[in-house]
Design a protein around this motif. Structure first.
Motif, PDB file in Angstrom:
ATOM      1  N   UNK A   6       0.732  -1.107  -0.044  1.00 53.85           N
ATOM      2  CA  UNK A   6       0.038   0.012   0.119  1.00 53.85           C
ATOM      3  C   UNK A   6       0.902   1.341  -0.060  1.00 53.85           C
ATOM      4  N   UNK A   7       1.926   1.201   0.889  1.00 53.10           N
ATOM      5  CA  UNK A   7       2.874   2.332   0.787  1.00 53.10           C
ATOM      6  C   UNK A   7       3.436   2.542  -0.662  1.00 53.10           C
ATOM      7  N   UNK A   8       3.783   1.733  -1.404  1.00 59.11           N
ATOM      8  CA  UNK A   8       4.390   1.805  -2.773  1.00 59.11           C
ATOM      9  C   UNK A   8       3.217   2.679  -3.760  1.00 59.11           C
ATOM     10  N   UNK A  72      -2.261  -8.026   0.385  1.00 58.80           N
ATOM     11  CA  UNK A  72      -0.810  -8.565   0.075  1.00 58.80           C
ATOM     12  C   UNK A  72      -0.654 -10.054   0.387  1.00 58.80           C
ATOM     13  N   UNK A  73       0.147 -10.758  -0.397  1.00 56.70           N
ATOM     14  CA  UNK A  73       0.360 -12.021  -0.329  1.00 56.70           C
ATOM     15  C   UNK A  73       1.937 -11.904  -0.392  1.00 56.70           C
ATOM     16  N   UNK A  78      -1.760  -7.100  -4.953  1.00 52.17           N
ATOM     17  CA  UNK A  78      -2.903  -6.427  -5.922  1.00 52.17           C
ATOM     18  C   UNK A  78      -3.713  -5.398  -5.308  1.00 52.17           C
ATOM     19  N   UNK A  79      -4.081  -4.321  -6.139  1.00 52.69           N
ATOM     20  CA  UNK A  79      -4.552  -3.145  -5.567  1.00 52.69           C
ATOM     21  C   UNK A  79      -5.568  -2.563  -6.836  1.00 52.69           C
ATOM     22  N   UNK A 102      -8.007   2.634 -11.229  1.00 52.32           N
ATOM     23  CA  UNK A 102      -6.638   2.044 -11.271  1.00 52.32           C
ATOM     24  C   UNK A 102      -6.754   0.491 -10.743  1.00 52.32           C
ATOM     25  N   UNK A 103      -6.063  -0.363 -11.275  1.00 54.54           N
ATOM     26  CA  UNK A 103      -5.641  -1.732 -10.613  1.00 54.54           C
ATOM     27  C   UNK A 103      -4.245  -2.122 -11.058  1.00 54.54           C
ATOM     28  N   UNK A 104      -4.017  -3.202 -10.443  1.00 59.28           N
ATOM     29  CA  UNK A 104      -2.646  -3.691 -10.843  1.00 59.28           C
ATOM     30  C   UNK A 104      -2.010  -4.721  -9.712  1.00 59.28           C
ATOM     31  N   UNK A 105      -0.987  -4.959 -10.006  1.00 57.67           N
ATOM     32  CA  UNK A 105      -0.035  -6.072  -9.300  1.00 57.67           C
ATOM     33  C   UNK A 105       1.261  -5.142  -8.996  1.00 57.67           C
TER      34      UNK A 105
END
Length: 128
Positions: A6-8, A72-73, A78-79, A102-105
């Motif tokens: 999440x910080x990234x 997070x795994x 994924x976000x 927005x979405x992604x890995x």
């Protein structure tokens, strides 16, 4: 170094706002993909070139996260988020604004979270 995925993601938003370079936020390699509102980029070289051009041609970014969700795994996450974003085109001065999705890995590589895929989309403009 970001400890959580999440910080990234939040750091990426901050970098956009601050007109900081974005290219190093993406993993090296041909499997890295970024889809933008008007682009499809395959491979880290294409992503980095587009981000350098974006930085040269846009300014005064506004990025507002409305509902960031990160799962997070281990070393992958994924976000997804709804983001209001706006910027000014350096040539001509036109202001652009989108209510986007927005979405992604992101993947943790050597302790750093890097984007593997990013998808930014916006609903079609209403002509009516």
């Amino acid at each position: 170094m970001t400890e959580r995925a999440e910080d990234a993601v939040r750091a990426y938003y901050d970098r956009l706002r601050n007109d900081d370079p974005l290219a190093d936020a993406f993993r090296e390699g041909e499997r890295t993909v970024k889809f933008g509102i008007t682009e499809s980029l395959f491979g880290s070289e294409a992503v980095r070139a587009a981000l350098r051009e974006q930085r040269e041609t846009t300014a005064d970014w506004h990025v507002e996260s409305h509902d960031l969700r990160v799962e997070e795994y281990d070393d992958l996450a994924r976000f997804a988020d709804e983001v209001t974003m706006a910027w000014t085109d350096r040539e001509g001065g036109a202001r652009r604004r989108y209510d986007s999705r927005w979405s992604g890995v992101v993947e943790r590589i050597d302790g750093e979270w890097l984007f593997v895929t990013m998808h930014v989309s916006a609903p079609p403009e209403d002509d009516g």
